[in-house]
Design a protein around this motif. Sequence first.
Motif, PDB file in Angstrom:
ATOM      1  N   SER A  92       5.136   5.817   8.305  1.00  0.00           N
ATOM      2  CA  SER A  92       4.109   5.245   9.075  1.00  0.00           C
ATOM      3  C   SER A  92       4.155   3.729   8.829  1.00  0.00           C
ATOM      4  CB  SER A  92       2.384   5.475   8.533  1.00  0.00           C
ATOM      5  OG  SER A  92       1.640   4.839   9.086  1.00  0.00           O
ATOM      6  N   ALA A  93       4.911   3.387   7.782  1.00  0.00           N
ATOM      7  CA  ALA A  93       4.921   1.750   7.677  1.00  0.00           C
ATOM      8  C   ALA A  93       6.310   1.521   8.059  1.00  0.00           C
ATOM      9  CB  ALA A  93       5.091   1.524   5.972  1.00  0.00           C
ATOM     10  N   GLY A 131      12.662  -0.663   7.640  1.00  0.00           N
ATOM     11  CA  GLY A 131      12.043   0.230   8.563  1.00  0.00           C
ATOM     12  C   GLY A 131      13.228   1.377   8.906  1.00  0.00           C
ATOM     13  N   ILE A 132      14.461   1.011   8.787  1.00  0.00           N
ATOM     14  CA  ILE A 132      15.336   2.096   9.153  1.00  0.00           C
ATOM     15  C   ILE A 132      15.566   2.987   7.860  1.00  0.00           C
ATOM     16  CG2 ILE A 132      17.992   2.475   9.206  1.00  0.00           C
ATOM     17  CD1 ILE A 132      17.853  -0.517  10.808  1.00  0.00           C
ATOM     18  N   LEU A 143       9.934  -2.762  11.324  1.00  0.00           N
ATOM     19  CA  LEU A 143      10.856  -2.877  12.411  1.00  0.00           C
ATOM     20  C   LEU A 143      10.269  -3.907  13.416  1.00  0.00           C
ATOM     21  CD1 LEU A 143      11.830   0.846  13.261  1.00  0.00           C
ATOM     22  CD2 LEU A 143      13.051  -0.926  12.098  1.00  0.00           C
ATOM     23  N   PHE A 144       8.933  -3.994  13.835  1.00  0.00           N
ATOM     24  CA  PHE A 144       8.379  -5.082  14.555  1.00  0.00           C
ATOM     25  C   PHE A 144       8.510  -6.171  13.844  1.00  0.00           C
ATOM     26  CE2 PHE A 144       5.120  -1.553  16.194  1.00  0.00           C
ATOM     27  CZ  PHE A 144       6.361  -1.140  17.087  1.00  0.00           C
ATOM     28  N   MET A 203       0.881  -1.220   0.045  1.00  0.00           N
ATOM     29  CA  MET A 203      -0.076  -0.074   0.204  1.00  0.00           C
ATOM     30  C   MET A 203       0.735   1.146   0.152  1.00  0.00           C
ATOM     31  SD  MET A 203      -2.912  -1.040  -0.227  1.00  0.00           S
ATOM     32  CE  MET A 203      -4.221   0.259  -0.149  1.00  0.00           C
ATOM     33  N   ALA A 204       2.058   1.201   0.631  1.00  0.00           N
ATOM     34  CA  ALA A 204       3.049   2.227   0.678  1.00  0.00           C
ATOM     35  C   ALA A 204       3.396   2.465  -0.895  1.00  0.00           C
ATOM     36  CB  ALA A 204       4.038   2.261   1.704  1.00  0.00           C
ATOM     37  N   LEU A 205       3.840   1.484  -1.627  1.00  0.00           N
ATOM     38  CA  LEU A 205       4.125   1.447  -2.806  1.00  0.00           C
ATOM     39  C   LEU A 205       3.043   2.171  -3.812  1.00  0.00           C
ATOM     40  CD1 LEU A 205       6.084  -1.840  -3.362  1.00  0.00           C
ATOM     41  CD2 LEU A 205       7.013   0.410  -3.875  1.00  0.00           C
TER      42      LEU A 205
END
Length: 208
Positions: free
Chosen positions: A28-29, A75-76, A34-35, A18-20
Motif C-alpha cells: 500500500s505504501a 516503491g519498486i 513511486l509518485f 507507519m509501515a515500519l
Amino acid sequence: MSNVGLLYVGAVLLVNGMALLGKVPVRSAAALNLFVGALQCVIPTVLIIQADGDADAVLAASGLYLFGFTYLYVGIVNLAGIEPEGIGWFSLFVAAAAVVYAGISFFRNGDPVFGVIWLSWALLWALFFLVFGLGEERLTRFTGWAVVLLSQPTCTLPAFLALTGSLRSDTGTGLLAAGLAVALVALAAVLAAQRKSFVPQPVLAKES
C-alpha cells in the motif's frame, strides 16, 4: 519549486514510518513512494535545466535526487518483493551525502535551519542502513517512530513556511530546530521501548 516536492516528502515519510510500525501494508505504501520518487527526480531535473549553468542553483537541486532515488527504489522493492539490502546500503551513501549538505547549509549558505534538517535526514537514512543494510531489526520500531515524528517538522512544516515566505533561518531558529529534533528523537526512543515484544512490518521487507 523544490519546496513543492518537500511538502510531499513529508507525506511519504509519514506513510513509510507507519509501515515500519506495521500500521500500513508495504504494498500500500509503494504507490506513494513511486509518485513522490518520480516527483523528486523531475523537479531537480527541471531546476538544473533552468539553472543554465549556475553552479549554486545546480548544487541546490542536486541533493533532491538522493531522496527521489530512495523513494523510487523503495516503491519498486515493496511491489516486487526484492531483498532490501541494496536500499540499505544506498541509504548509507545518502546519509553521508546529507552530512555534506548539512555542512554546506551551515558554513557556505548560512542556513542553520536547513543544516539541522539535513542532519536529521542523515540520521534517518543511517537508521535505514542499519535496519535494512545490516539487518538490525531491533532498531525497526525506533526507526519507524523517528521517521513519523521527524517527517512533518523536517519536511511539511518548512515547506509550508517557505511557500508562504515565512521561513526564517538564523542562529536562534537553528538552535530551536536542533532542540526540537533532539527532543523528537528522544521521544521516538521512549515510544519504541514501550512495546518491546511488538514485531513490526519492515517497509522494505520481502513479502512471501
